[in-house]
Structure formats: structure tokens, C-alpha cells
Design a protein around this motif. Sequence first.
Motif, PDB file in Angstrom:
ATOM      1  N   LEU A  90      -6.529  11.490  -5.304  1.00 58.03           N
ATOM      2  CA  LEU A  90      -5.879  11.580  -3.996  1.00 58.03           C
ATOM      3  C   LEU A  90      -6.819  11.154  -2.875  1.00 58.03           C
ATOM      4  O   LEU A  90      -6.383  10.537  -1.891  1.00 58.03           O
ATOM      5  N   SER A  91      -8.088  11.481  -2.993  1.00 52.65           N
ATOM      6  CA  SER A  91      -9.051  11.086  -1.955  1.00 52.65           C
ATOM      7  C   SER A  91      -9.099   9.578  -1.787  1.00 52.65           C
ATOM      8  O   SER A  91      -9.093   9.050  -0.668  1.00 52.65           O
ATOM      9  N   ARG A  92      -9.135   8.857  -2.911  1.00 51.04           N
ATOM     10  CA  ARG A  92      -9.163   7.399  -2.844  1.00 51.04           C
ATOM     11  C   ARG A  92      -7.878   6.855  -2.242  1.00 51.04           C
ATOM     12  O   ARG A  92      -7.887   5.925  -1.423  1.00 51.04           O
ATOM     13  N   VAL A  93      -6.749   7.436  -2.637  1.00 52.54           N
ATOM     14  CA  VAL A  93      -5.459   7.021  -2.089  1.00 52.54           C
ATOM     15  C   VAL A  93      -5.423   7.262  -0.584  1.00 52.54           C
ATOM     16  O   VAL A  93      -4.950   6.416   0.184  1.00 52.54           O
ATOM     17  N   GLU A  94      -5.929   8.413  -0.165  1.00 50.90           N
ATOM     18  CA  GLU A  94      -5.926   8.754   1.261  1.00 50.90           C
ATOM     19  C   GLU A  94      -6.810   7.799   2.055  1.00 50.90           C
ATOM     20  O   GLU A  94      -6.413   7.319   3.133  1.00 50.90           O
ATOM     21  N   VAL A  95      -7.993   7.492   1.577  1.00 54.69           N
ATOM     22  CA  VAL A  95      -8.903   6.588   2.279  1.00 54.69           C
ATOM     23  C   VAL A  95      -8.305   5.190   2.372  1.00 54.69           C
ATOM     24  O   VAL A  95      -8.354   4.539   3.429  1.00 54.69           O
ATOM     25  N   ASP A  96      -7.721   4.696   1.279  1.00 52.73           N
ATOM     26  CA  ASP A  96      -7.095   3.372   1.293  1.00 52.73           C
ATOM     27  C   ASP A  96      -5.958   3.316   2.305  1.00 52.73           C
ATOM     28  O   ASP A  96      -5.810   2.333   3.044  1.00 52.73           O
ATOM     29  N   ALA A  97      -5.148   4.391   2.343  1.00 47.56           N
ATOM     30  CA  ALA A  97      -4.035   4.423   3.290  1.00 47.56           C
ATOM     31  C   ALA A  97      -4.540   4.433   4.723  1.00 47.56           C
ATOM     32  O   ALA A  97      -3.976   3.766   5.603  1.00 47.56           O
ATOM     33  N   ALA A  98      -5.616   5.158   4.978  1.00 52.81           N
ATOM     34  CA  ALA A  98      -6.189   5.218   6.326  1.00 52.81           C
ATOM     35  C   ALA A  98      -6.756   3.859   6.745  1.00 52.81           C
ATOM     36  O   ALA A  98      -6.601   3.436   7.904  1.00 52.81           O
ATOM     37  N   GLY A 149       0.817  -1.212   0.000  1.00 53.95           N
ATOM     38  CA  GLY A 149       0.000   0.000   0.000  1.00 53.95           C
ATOM     39  C   GLY A 149       0.844   1.251   0.000  1.00 53.95           C
ATOM     40  O   GLY A 149       0.532   2.230  -0.701  1.00 53.95           O
ATOM     41  N   ALA A 150       1.920   1.258   0.789  1.00 51.76           N
ATOM     42  CA  ALA A 150       2.807   2.422   0.832  1.00 51.76           C
ATOM     43  C   ALA A 150       3.457   2.668  -0.521  1.00 51.76           C
ATOM     44  O   ALA A 150       3.604   3.808  -0.964  1.00 51.76           O
ATOM     45  N   SER A 151       3.833   1.582  -1.189  1.00 48.96           N
ATOM     46  CA  SER A 151       4.438   1.730  -2.516  1.00 48.96           C
ATOM     47  C   SER A 151       3.453   2.332  -3.506  1.00 48.96           C
ATOM     48  O   SER A 151       3.825   3.104  -4.383  1.00 48.96           O
ATOM     49  N   ARG A 152       2.167   1.986  -3.344  1.00 49.03           N
ATOM     50  CA  ARG A 152       1.148   2.569  -4.224  1.00 49.03           C
ATOM     51  C   ARG A 152       1.063   4.074  -4.017  1.00 49.03           C
ATOM     52  O   ARG A 152       0.898   4.834  -4.971  1.00 49.03           O
ATOM     53  N   ILE A 153       1.169   4.510  -2.757  1.00 52.17           N
ATOM     54  CA  ILE A 153       1.174   5.949  -2.493  1.00 52.17           C
ATOM     55  C   ILE A 153       2.365   6.600  -3.175  1.00 52.17           C
ATOM     56  O   ILE A 153       2.245   7.651  -3.806  1.00 52.17           O
ATOM     57  N   GLY A 154       3.533   5.964  -3.076  1.00 54.98           N
ATOM     58  CA  GLY A 154       4.731   6.512  -3.709  1.00 54.98           C
ATOM     59  C   GLY A 154       4.602   6.612  -5.213  1.00 54.98           C
ATOM     60  O   GLY A 154       4.973   7.622  -5.816  1.00 54.98           O
ATOM     61  N   VAL A 155       4.059   5.565  -5.839  1.00 56.86           N
ATOM     62  CA  VAL A 155       3.871   5.580  -7.298  1.00 56.86           C
ATOM     63  C   VAL A 155       2.875   6.668  -7.684  1.00 56.86           C
ATOM     64  O   VAL A 155       3.077   7.398  -8.666  1.00 56.86           O
ATOM     65  N   TYR A 156       1.800   6.787  -6.910  1.00 60.55           N
ATOM     66  CA  TYR A 156       0.814   7.826  -7.195  1.00 60.55           C
ATOM     67  C   TYR A 156       1.452   9.216  -7.111  1.00 60.55           C
ATOM     68  O   TYR A 156       1.250  10.061  -7.991  1.00 60.55           O
ATOM     69  N   LEU A 157       2.223   9.463  -6.057  1.00 65.38           N
ATOM     70  CA  LEU A 157       2.857  10.770  -5.898  1.00 65.38           C
ATOM     71  C   LEU A 157       3.884  11.028  -6.999  1.00 65.38           C
ATOM     72  O   LEU A 157       4.047  12.166  -7.446  1.00 65.38           O
ATOM     73  N   ALA A 158       4.563   9.974  -7.440  1.00 66.69           N
ATOM     74  CA  ALA A 158       5.516  10.129  -8.543  1.00 66.69           C
ATOM     75  C   ALA A 158       4.799  10.578  -9.810  1.00 66.69           C
ATOM     76  O   ALA A 158       5.263  11.486 -10.515  1.00 66.69           O
ATOM     77  N   PHE A 159       3.669   9.954 -10.105  1.00 70.71           N
ATOM     78  CA  PHE A 159       2.920  10.333 -11.309  1.00 70.71           C
ATOM     79  C   PHE A 159       2.362  11.744 -11.178  1.00 70.71           C
ATOM     80  O   PHE A 159       2.363  12.523 -12.142  1.00 70.71           O
ATOM     81  N   LEU A 160       1.902  12.095  -9.970  1.00 72.32           N
ATOM     82  CA  LEU A 160       1.382  13.440  -9.750  1.00 72.32           C
ATOM     83  C   LEU A 160       2.463  14.488  -9.981  1.00 72.32           C
ATOM     84  O   LEU A 160       2.233  15.509 -10.647  1.00 72.32           O
ATOM     85  N   GLN A 161       3.669  14.247  -9.453  1.00 75.09           N
ATOM     86  CA  GLN A 161       4.772  15.179  -9.654  1.00 75.09           C
ATOM     87  C   GLN A 161       5.173  15.248 -11.124  1.00 75.09           C
ATOM     88  O   GLN A 161       5.514  16.318 -11.645  1.00 75.09           O
ATOM     89  N   LEU A 162       5.154  14.106 -11.804  1.00 68.67           N
ATOM     90  CA  LEU A 162       5.503  14.067 -13.227  1.00 68.67           C
ATOM     91  C   LEU A 162       4.540  14.927 -14.038  1.00 68.67           C
ATOM     92  O   LEU A 162       4.966  15.780 -14.833  1.00 68.67           O
ATOM     93  N   VAL A 163       3.253  14.731 -13.838  1.00 68.63           N
ATOM     94  CA  VAL A 163       2.251  15.457 -14.616  1.00 68.63           C
ATOM     95  C   VAL A 163       2.314  16.951 -14.315  1.00 68.63           C
ATOM     96  O   VAL A 163       2.278  17.790 -15.224  1.00 68.63           O
ATOM     97  N   PHE A 164       2.432  17.290 -13.030  1.00 64.61           N
ATOM     98  CA  PHE A 164       2.466  18.704 -12.674  1.00 64.61           C
ATOM     99  C   PHE A 164       3.715  19.391 -13.214  1.00 64.61           C
ATOM    100  O   PHE A 164       3.649  20.520 -13.728  1.00 64.61           O
ATOM    101  N   THR A 165       4.874  18.734 -13.128  1.00 61.85           N
ATOM    102  CA  THR A 165       6.114  19.348 -13.602  1.00 61.85           C
ATOM    103  C   THR A 165       6.108  19.513 -15.119  1.00 61.85           C
ATOM    104  O   THR A 165       6.608  20.516 -15.652  1.00 61.85           O
ATOM    105  N   LEU A 166       5.534  18.551 -15.830  1.00 60.74           N
ATOM    106  CA  LEU A 166       5.413  18.692 -17.277  1.00 60.74           C
ATOM    107  C   LEU A 166       4.448  19.822 -17.634  1.00 60.74           C
ATOM    108  O   LEU A 166       4.661  20.536 -18.625  1.00 60.74           O
ATOM    109  N   LEU A 167       3.400  19.991 -16.836  1.00 62.22           N
ATOM    110  CA  LEU A 167       2.483  21.110 -17.066  1.00 62.22           C
ATOM    111  C   LEU A 167       3.224  22.438 -16.887  1.00 62.22           C
ATOM    112  O   LEU A 167       3.040  23.374 -17.671  1.00 62.22           O
ATOM    113  N   TRP A 168       4.061  22.524 -15.858  1.00 62.56           N
ATOM    114  CA  TRP A 168       4.855  23.738 -15.646  1.00 62.56           C
ATOM    115  C   TRP A 168       5.786  23.993 -16.835  1.00 62.56           C
ATOM    116  O   TRP A 168       5.930  25.123 -17.305  1.00 62.56           O
TER     117      TRP A 168
END
Length: 411
Positions: free
Chosen positions: A196-204, A13-32
Motif C-alpha cells: 500500500l505504501s508504494r501504491v500511495e506514493v505512486d498515486a501522490a 494509475g487510478a486503475s492500478r489502485i482499483g486493481v490493488y484494492l480489489a486484490f486486497l479485498q479478495l485476500v482479506f475476505t478469503l482469510l475471513w
Amino acid sequence: MSTTEITTEEATGASRIGVYLAFLQLVFTLLWSTYVIYLPKLAGQVGIAPGAVILILMMDQAVFTVTDTAMGIVADRIAGVVGRLGIVVGLMTALSCAAFVALPFVASTGAGAKTAFIALIVVWAITSSALRAPPLVLLGKYSAQPKIPYLAALAMLGYGVAGAVAPFLGAVLRDVDARLPFIISSIVLLLTAVGLSRVEVDAAERAGTRSPQRRSRPLGRLPVIFIAAMVLLALGYQMHFSLNSGPFYLRFARPDDLPWLLPVFWIGFNIAMFPASKVVKHHGGLIVMGAAGLLGAAAVIIAEVAGSLNILIAAQFVAGAAWGCMLMAAVSAALAIGAGGTEGKVTGLVFSALALGTFARMAAVAGGLQKLPDYAPLLHWAPVACWSVAGVGLLVLLAARGQGRAGIRRA
């Protein structure tokens, strides 16, 4: 369910959070990166002079310097209720994407839209800060402490991959109408942020009753020193990569080769973070930041005096590796320092330091310092000075406190 099964489930589960955050940073940085590529053209359509574009970019960084920390503080205050953080980030992202998508459409209306154009940029800059520190709060809130360095490396991988891809974006988007990439990148970013909401609920649900209590506490002297060092490290990175790397390569290569050579820095960045995360796990983030700062300074010196392209490539690889270790360790250290309720605040300060370093580099460019004979050598050696001073300062701090191994965890 056995302890081993629980541990394995938590790790997955923790690795899924990491992968999700990696993709989020990738998409946001490419948008910038897309924004930076199109900004001169869009600004020109509303009557903004080319020379003023860098002032707009400086305004963005000034906004980030304030709002990154502010958003981190907000994240700390709302993270106590499961799902609320994801909802707030999703809503802020929707507003951010709406402002971003509107930019090329408003710009196409002509000079009369200058005020609206600037206002949209300000709205976008403020709201986009929700995508940096707040999502990383999930790592500090729901992940076991030993897993955080690896997850921080995974999260920063998106940032590094985007950095490697960025040099090619200009060529790919050269003849594309701005509206298309703005719409596509915003849709992808919004869909990612909504998750992110789904990721947060799963982590909780995985953490259960073991989720830590959110008790905000005042920060001591260590975070101040940590953030001061982070500002120096960020400034060193900006001066080296954004100002000096291109001219270094042009001593041996043609301008057309730069898109293939500049990513070497980011390859080193992406590769080094994961083995370095194991060092952070056992010895803490500050010691890795300090050692990486000194390693990066040595690599920059070699890049300065390199007599061949191969030596320069090797030096750039090591410099990128050092910066990857610094950034991953900084995120890990921020989450450790803020553990128990101020993870967002300290992580927000890290991103504010990155924005401040970017602002300083842009100010140097806007002032034409790199073209002045008296200041050009100073800018060349500034990365060495910044990384060396920060590295030595952090290591001396740890030695003085007698906490080389566990200091950052007890801060």
C-alpha cells in the motif's frame, strides 16, 4: 506532456489502485472465510462449546462496528502525509496477521489457552479493521471524481469474487491442518498490505500539486440518513443471502448442489457493478442505491414465490446484481460525501453498517428466531422490507432536496 497524455497516465494509475484494492479485498475476505470455517474446531480445542461459537462471531462484528469507523477517522488524520497511511496499515496488518497465525497454535495447547485464544481473536478483529476503510481513502484523495464509481466497482470486485469462491472453501479445506491455510493466507495478506505504501506514493506522484487539501469538516444531516439507509440495506442482504438463500434453493435442489448455486448471487454482484458505475458517475450514488434497493426487493419477492429452480436462479442473479449496485454506489457516495478530509470517516461508517447488519443476522440465528413459527415468516420477508424502505427513503430524500442528479456531490 500533453493534457491527453496526462489524462491517460492518470487513468492508468487510478486503475492500478482499483486493481490493488480489489486484490486486497479478495485476500482479506478469503482469510475471513477461512477463519469462519476453522473457528468451531479451534474453539472446541480450547474447551469452548459449539453453541458459543456464534457468540464469538458476534463479538467480532461488534468490534468491527466500532473499529471500522475509528480506523477511518485515523486514516483521515494521517493521510495528509504521503506514505504514512501505507505504513500504518502495514504495521496494523502485521500485528493482525501475527495474531491470526497464532490462533491454531494456541488452540492446540488445550483448554488452558481459552483466555489467550479469545484475546488473540480480539486483537485480530481490532487490527484487521485497518484493511477496510483506510485503503479506500486513496480513491477519494488521489482519484478524479468521475473515476471513483468505476474504481469503487473494481475494489468491490475482490469482495464479490471472494463471496463466489467461499462456498467451495469448506470442501477444499475439510481435511487440511488449520495452521497451513492460516499461515499462507496471512503471508499473502501481509505482502499485499505492505504494498500500500508504494501504491500511495505512486498515486501522490501522479497527482502532484493537484492533491486536494485535507480539511476535515463536520458532517450534516445527509450522512446520518445515508448511513441509516446503509444499515437497512446491509441487514436486508444478510437476511436474504445468509439466512434465506439456502432454504430457497433446497426447495428444488439437494444440499450437495448449494456450492454451485449460491455463487449465482455473486456472479450477478460482480457483473452489475461496472455498468451501474456509469450511472453513478452521471447521477450520483444515492439514486443508484435507492433504485437498486427497490430492484433487489422485487427480486427477493420473486425468489420467495418462485415455482422452479430456473426462476429462482434468475431472481438470485438479479438480487446479487442489486446488492452489487448498492455496495458500489455506497462506497462512491461515502467518498463523495466525505470529499476533502472525511472520506475515511464516512467510508468507515459504511463498513460499520455492514458489520452491524451481520451482527443483527447472527443475533437472530443465536436466538433461534428462524425456528420459531411466529418469527420465521418475518425473517423471510425482512429483506423485502429493509430494501424497500431504504430504497424509497433515499429516493424520497433526493426528490425532496431537488438534487436527483448532483445531490450526492454537493452534500
